[in-house]
Design an enzyme around this catalytic site. Structure first.
Site, PDB file in Angstrom:
ATOM      1  N   GLU A 130      -0.180 -33.376   0.728  1.00 61.89           N
ATOM      2  CA  GLU A 130       0.070 -34.449  -0.239  1.00 61.89           C
ATOM      3  C   GLU A 130       1.527 -34.427  -0.687  1.00 61.89           C
ATOM      4  O   GLU A 130       2.036 -33.368  -1.069  1.00 61.89           O
ATOM      5  CB  GLU A 130      -0.838 -34.273  -1.471  1.00 61.89           C
ATOM      6  CG  GLU A 130      -2.309 -34.465  -1.159  1.00 61.89           C
ATOM      7  CD  GLU A 130      -3.196 -34.340  -2.401  1.00 61.89           C
ATOM      8  OE1 GLU A 130      -2.669 -34.225  -3.525  1.00 61.89           O
ATOM      9  OE2 GLU A 130      -4.428 -34.359  -2.227  1.00 61.89           O
ATOM     10  N   ASP A 180      -7.195 -30.417   5.239  1.00 59.50           N
ATOM     11  CA  ASP A 180      -6.319 -30.468   4.065  1.00 59.50           C
ATOM     12  C   ASP A 180      -5.754 -29.098   3.752  1.00 59.50           C
ATOM     13  O   ASP A 180      -6.496 -28.104   3.710  1.00 59.50           O
ATOM     14  CB  ASP A 180      -7.125 -30.928   2.840  1.00 59.50           C
ATOM     15  CG  ASP A 180      -6.887 -32.394   2.506  1.00 59.50           C
ATOM     16  OD1 ASP A 180      -5.862 -32.958   2.936  1.00 59.50           O
ATOM     17  OD2 ASP A 180      -7.750 -32.973   1.820  1.00 59.50           O
ATOM     18  N   GLU A 228      -3.551 -43.604  -0.679  1.00 57.14           N
ATOM     19  CA  GLU A 228      -4.716 -43.600  -1.570  1.00 57.14           C
ATOM     20  C   GLU A 228      -4.417 -44.425  -2.813  1.00 57.14           C
ATOM     21  O   GLU A 228      -3.431 -44.212  -3.526  1.00 57.14           O
ATOM     22  CB  GLU A 228      -5.076 -42.146  -1.968  1.00 57.14           C
ATOM     23  CG  GLU A 228      -6.280 -42.100  -2.893  1.00 57.14           C
ATOM     24  CD  GLU A 228      -6.935 -40.720  -2.999  1.00 57.14           C
ATOM     25  OE1 GLU A 228      -6.538 -39.792  -2.256  1.00 57.14           O
ATOM     26  OE2 GLU A 228      -7.850 -40.581  -3.832  1.00 57.14           O
ATOM     27  N   ASP A 270      -9.887 -31.538   0.891  1.00 63.08           N
ATOM     28  CA  ASP A 270     -10.050 -30.597  -0.225  1.00 63.08           C
ATOM     29  C   ASP A 270     -10.954 -31.212  -1.298  1.00 63.08           C
ATOM     30  O   ASP A 270     -11.250 -30.576  -2.309  1.00 63.08           O
ATOM     31  CB  ASP A 270      -8.701 -30.143  -0.790  1.00 63.08           C
ATOM     32  CG  ASP A 270      -7.849 -31.283  -1.306  1.00 63.08           C
ATOM     33  OD1 ASP A 270      -8.254 -32.460  -1.177  1.00 63.08           O
ATOM     34  OD2 ASP A 270      -6.753 -30.997  -1.854  1.00 63.08           O
ATOM     35  N   SER A 271     -11.452 -32.435  -1.026  1.00 62.65           N
ATOM     36  CA  SER A 271     -12.520 -33.006  -1.854  1.00 62.65           C
ATOM     37  C   SER A 271     -13.770 -32.137  -1.751  1.00 62.65           C
ATOM     38  O   SER A 271     -14.705 -32.298  -2.539  1.00 62.65           O
ATOM     39  CB  SER A 271     -12.834 -34.446  -1.427  1.00 62.65           C
ATOM     40  OG  SER A 271     -12.983 -34.540  -0.027  1.00 62.65           O
ATOM     41  N   LYS A 291      -3.166 -31.793   6.728  1.00 63.46           N
ATOM     42  CA  LYS A 291      -2.719 -32.878   5.847  1.00 63.46           C
ATOM     43  C   LYS A 291      -2.145 -32.279   4.575  1.00 63.46           C
ATOM     44  O   LYS A 291      -2.713 -31.333   4.021  1.00 63.46           O
ATOM     45  CB  LYS A 291      -3.884 -33.821   5.520  1.00 63.46           C
ATOM     46  CG  LYS A 291      -3.517 -34.915   4.498  1.00 63.46           C
ATOM     47  CD  LYS A 291      -4.501 -36.060   4.458  1.00 63.46           C
ATOM     48  CE  LYS A 291      -5.723 -35.848   3.625  1.00 63.46           C
ATOM     49  NZ  LYS A 291      -5.469 -35.563   2.202  1.00 63.46           N
TER      50      LYS A 291
END
Ligand code: KIV
Length: 271
Positions: free
Chosen positions: A122, A90, A189, A51-52, A120
């Site tokens: 978070e 993401d 991270e 999602d970057s 993925k």
């Protein structure tokens, strides 16, 4: 450059074997067909449609604004390019937190509409129900702990996480939980290298670090950062493998000059 014409597809099982054999896992982000083709050809094991994309593709300040439809668009382009790599997508902010049924619906949309191989998410204990429900549908899940950019407004800063013992202990517990409930890998991270190394040894699934030191089972970087396409972002953990931003700028600058001076196109470049 490695070429993978008939290369064996990387699966979550292959990644588990790589950890067992002590082979390091190389992961990079990609968001479009052209870049993903090169990343795949170079032998990267996992392509993360991060999602970057919200930052590097769309120019947002954070990862929060990107939508599920936009992630599916990016992921489907990457899937068409990836012949060997496992493609992980993401789940964007707001599509899995707090409602595990919504989480499963979002994950199913990603798998069906993009053709990605895994998702993925978070977080740790707070998203346990969502992770379990997605896993129960046979969708592989990668965890993401430490600095979790979707929670930037809670942290208030992109600084190193889990430096204090209380936060480190919670991270140990969350990593153990994600491993035990069946995540096939976990991203760490921006956490201390010692902590990342200690957990990497104690859990079964592979750990993939970004700013988490060399003892993780694999590494990930954002493609545009490591190629030097993005210029302003330069944290300590980022090794630049190119200066593509400058190369592109000078190529485009030359093109503009050639058009203005009528050098382009020449006799050989026309019909
Ligand atoms: O979105 C992303 O690119 C990521 C990596 C930094 C791990 O989550």
């Amino acid at each position: 450059m490695s070429v993978h014409k008939q290369a064996k597809r990387i699966t979550t099982q292959v990644l588990a074997e790589m950890k067992a054999n002590g082979e390091r896992i190389a992961m990079l982000t990609a968001y479009d067909y052209s870049m993903a083709t090169i990343v795949d050809l170079a032998g990267v094991d996992i392509i993360l449609v991060g999602d970057s994309a919200s930052n590097v593709m769309a120019g947002h300040e954070t990862t929060l604004p990107i939508t599920l439809d936009q992630m599916i668009y990016h992921a489907s382009s990457v899937v068409r390019a990836a012949k060997r790599a496992l493609v992980v997508v993401d789940m964007p902010f707001g599509t899995y937190q707090g409602n595990s049924k919504e989480a499963l619906k979002s994950a199913i949309r990603i798998m069906k509409e993009s053709g990605g191989h895994a998702v993925k998410l978070e977080g740790g204990h707070e998203i346990r129900e969502s992770v379990e429900r997605i896993l129960s549908a046979g969708i592989p899940v990668m965890g993401h702990l430490g600095l979790t950019p979707q929670s930037i407004y809670k942290f208030g800063t992109y600084t190193v996480r889990a430096k204090e013992e209380m936060e480190a202990e919670q991270l140990r517990k969350d990593a153990k939980l994600l491993d035990e409930i069946g995540c096939f890998a976990v991203v760490f991270e921006k956490i201390p290298a010692g902590l990342a190394g200690e957990i990497s040894k104690s859990i079964h699934c592979p750990t993939i670090g970004i700013g988490a030191g060399g003892a993780c089972d694999g590494q990930v970087l954002v493609l545009h950062d490591m190629l030097g396409i993005t210029q302003e972002f330069s944290p300590r953990f980022l090794r630049r493998y190119g200066n593509m931003g400058e190369q592109m700028l000078s190529s485009i600058d030359q093109y503009v000059k050639d058009v203005r001076s009528r050098d382009f196109p020449n006799q050989d470049e026309q019909y």
